[in-house]
Design an enzyme around this catalytic site. Sequence first.
Site, PDB file in Angstrom:
ATOM      1  CG  HIS A  27      25.866  -1.794  14.886  1.00 18.45           C
ATOM      2  ND1 HIS A  27      25.573  -3.063  15.539  1.00 18.45           N
ATOM      3  CD2 HIS A  27      26.329  -1.130  15.897  1.00 18.45           C
ATOM      4  CE1 HIS A  27      24.777  -2.621  17.210  1.00 18.45           C
ATOM      5  NE2 HIS A  27      25.333  -1.215  17.132  1.00 18.45           N
ATOM      6  CD  GLU A  31      27.756   1.474  19.268  1.00 18.02           C
ATOM      7  OE1 GLU A  31      27.678   2.077  19.674  1.00 18.02           O
ATOM      8  OE2 GLU A  31      27.336   0.797  18.591  1.00 18.02           O
TER       9      GLU A  31
HETATM   10  C1  PEP Z   1      24.130   0.369  19.222  1.00 18.57           C
HETATM   11  O1  PEP Z   1      23.723  -0.444  19.253  1.00 18.57           O
HETATM   12  O2  PEP Z   1      24.928   0.920  18.526  1.00 18.57           O
HETATM   13  C2  PEP Z   1      23.552   1.457  20.336  1.00 18.57           C
HETATM   14  C3  PEP Z   1      24.855   2.523  21.037  1.00 18.57           C
HETATM   15  O3  PEP Z   1      22.479   0.786  21.094  1.00 18.57           O
HETATM   16  P1  PEP Z   1      21.772   1.235  22.196  1.00 18.57           P
HETATM   17  O4  PEP Z   1      22.209   2.607  22.405  1.00 18.57           O
HETATM   18  O5  PEP Z   1      20.408   0.823  22.263  1.00 18.57           O
HETATM   19  O6  PEP Z   1      22.481   0.517  23.403  1.00 18.57           O
END
Ligand code: PEP
Length: 239
Positions: free
Chosen positions: A85, A156
């Site tokens: 992450h 992400e």
């Molecule tokens: C994350 O940190 O994996 C994430 C998706 O956070 P958020 O949905 O708060 O942007």
Amino acid sequence: MKLVIGNLKMNLNQKEIEEYIAFFKNKKYSHAFFAPTYIYLKEFVDNGLNTVSQDISPYSKGAYTGDVSANQLKSMGINYSIVGHSERRKNYADGMLVNEKLKRLLENDINPILCIGEAFEERNNNTYLNVIKEEIDEAFKNIDTNKLKCVIIAYEPIWSISTSGTGIVPTNEQISEISSFIKDYVQDKYSYTPKVLYGGSVNNINVDTLEEIGNIDGYLVGGCSLKIKEFNELIEKVK
Ligand code: PEP
């Protein structure tokens, strides 16, 4: 079936977790998964919820105070773990450990959810596809391709994460471009087509638009997963 994974991060105390579990255990959603902090994992498992670890030790066992091993997770019924992450990469220089962590998960038959994604300046200077490739190659280094088939990839972009980025969600076209790129790249180089999740500021409202993307396999959700009603609405909208 698309997956929705709630990453609760370091949030919710015992009382709040009990309320949370009491609500979701009755729903019996097969596509919803929950990643609480280690201390609550057993309560999620014992209540029949699909449970995901947020991280794992790069080591197998022994004198590593504060770590939790893949074998310990597996022995309590955990079959999924997030790895790499961006918050761990940033706060604990975890980028260097992702490959070892992935190996420990695969040795213990735990499905990794590998997080990758570029920073804002890498998006702007057009190097983002290279960043994606490098993160995949680094994570998959020296692992037998037959073992990789269960690795789920969560795209992400760091800039879209609600708490550490701008909170801006990429366009459907941008997400779709990356998802195809990841699927093709991994198929060509590692001989399987991974499930690709999108993560970054997904909520119960914008999921309506995101659901129009044809080539993603679900969502990794941070902030919205902390709010029971909103997260439930999001889960129900994902088909
Ligand atoms: C994350 O940190 O994996 C994430 C998706 O956070 P958020 O949905 O708060 O942007």
